[in-house]
Design a protein around this motif. Structure first.
Motif, short mmCIF file in Angstrom:
data_model
loop_
_atom_site.label_atom_id
_atom_site.label_comp_id
_atom_site.label_asym_id
_atom_site.label_seq_id
_atom_site.Cartn_x
_atom_site.Cartn_y
_atom_site.Cartn_z
N ARG A 117 0.60 -0.61 -0.27
CA ARG A 117 -0.34 0.04 0.10
C ARG A 117 1.15 1.92 0.25
O ARG A 117 0.37 2.13 -1.00
CB ARG A 117 -0.91 -0.07 1.46
N GLY A 118 2.02 1.24 0.58
CA GLY A 118 2.79 2.53 0.50
C GLY A 118 3.61 2.52 -0.86
O GLY A 118 3.76 3.40 -0.54
N ARG A 119 3.77 1.46 -1.29
CA ARG A 119 3.94 1.38 -2.41
C ARG A 119 3.42 2.55 -3.22
O ARG A 119 3.43 3.38 -4.17
CB ARG A 119 4.91 0.25 -3.38
N LEU A 120 2.10 2.10 -3.57
CA LEU A 120 0.95 2.57 -4.20
C LEU A 120 0.98 3.52 -3.96
O LEU A 120 0.48 4.92 -4.61
CB LEU A 120 -0.13 1.77 -3.75
N ILE A 121 0.58 4.12 -2.73
CA ILE A 121 0.38 5.93 -2.41
C ILE A 121 1.91 6.63 -2.85
O ILE A 121 1.57 8.08 -3.61
CB ILE A 121 0.89 5.97 -0.83
N ALA A 122 3.03 6.25 -2.88
CA ALA A 122 4.06 6.66 -2.95
C ALA A 122 3.72 6.96 -4.55
O ALA A 122 4.56 8.27 -4.47
CB ALA A 122 5.31 6.53 -1.95
N ALA A 123 3.99 6.34 -5.60
CA ALA A 123 4.46 6.64 -6.52
C ALA A 123 5.90 7.62 -6.53
O ALA A 123 6.65 7.72 -6.43
CB ALA A 123 2.84 6.96 -7.26
N SER A 124 5.23 8.50 -7.82
CA SER A 124 6.59 9.44 -7.96
C SER A 124 6.03 10.56 -6.89
O SER A 124 6.74 11.97 -7.15
CB SER A 124 6.37 10.01 -9.53
#
Length: 242
Positions: free
Chosen positions: A48-55
């Motif tokens: 979920r952190g990856r999806l939120i972080a994005a660029s």
């Protein structure tokens, strides 16, 4: 997308969070603390952190229980989360430790600028609201189907962050009485807040696979709209700090 496991001090405990960022993005970004649900620092929380972080952001996933303490089921999660829900002082110390670790690690890698915010889900939503109640210097805190009541109400003038609460109207985990109490508390504290309610949407609506009849269920439209609202709210709060 890089995810680095970070050990950091949390009182007498050692915690284990995750620093997540896109290595292909140049320049500094806002730092966004993410507090996961009561299952803690799971692979799902990191994803979920990856999806939120994005660029957009550098995300730090908080650990509220300490390294090596990972609930195997909801009963174990409740045994870990509920004592913290009842002890706002300890809860605030633990989420503050994650916040400080995020800043230290982000600055050490020259990844982050001066913009800071926090988002949390379920138990984690309550954690980031406690961070805001504690007067953390963050532009905004976003609680998504989160805990709203507290064992220690915010003092007048203490809340520096703009607050966004996204909630299912019939959510039985944090029902209307909790929403009403939160409203009254934040008005008394002089906080700037918004609340978005979804009719017919239960608890944990952003969690794919959530299925507890009458309590929790995934809702794709509500999840999609909430993430869009979150990103816009964060952008507006950051702009207001300039």
């Amino acid at each position: 997308m890089r995810a680095e496991i970070i050990k950091y001090p949390m009182g007498a405990l050692t915690a284990e969070g995750a620093l997540i960022y896109d290595e292909n993005v140049s320049g500094k970004r806002p730092a966004l603390l993410m507090a996961p649900n009561w299952m803690g620092m799971t692979d799902g929380a990191i994803e979920r952190g990856r999806l939120i972080a994005a660029s957009r952001y550098v995300v730090f996933v908080a650990d509220m229980y300490g390294a090596g303490t990972r609930p195997a089921n909801f009963a174990e999660a409740a045994d870990l989360a509920n004592p913290l829900r009842a002890d706002a002082v300890e809860q605030r110390k633990r989420i503050r430790a994650a916040f400080e670790a995020m800043i230290a690690e982000g600055q050490r890698r020259t990844l982050i600028d001066e913009r800071r915010a926090a988002v949390g889900f379920c138990f984690g939503g309550g954690n980031v609201l406690e961070l805001a109640r504690d007067g953390a210097d963050i532009a905004s805190a976003v609680s998504i189907h989160g805990d709203l009541k507290t064992a220690l109400q915010a003092r007048k003038g203490a809340v520096k962050a703009a607050l966004l609460v996204a909630h299912g109207a019939p959510d039985p985990v944090a029902p209307k009485v909790d929403r009403d109490a939160f409203e009254a508390e934040m008005d008394a504290a002089g906080a700037k807040w918004q609340m978005v309610l979804f009719s017919g949407v239960l608890h944990a609506f952003t969690d794919q696979g959530a299925d507890v009849p009458g309590v929790a269920a995934w809702d794709e439209p509500a999840a999609r709209q909430t993430y869009a609202l979150m990103h816009q709210f964060l952008a507006d709060a950051f702009a207001a700090r300039l």
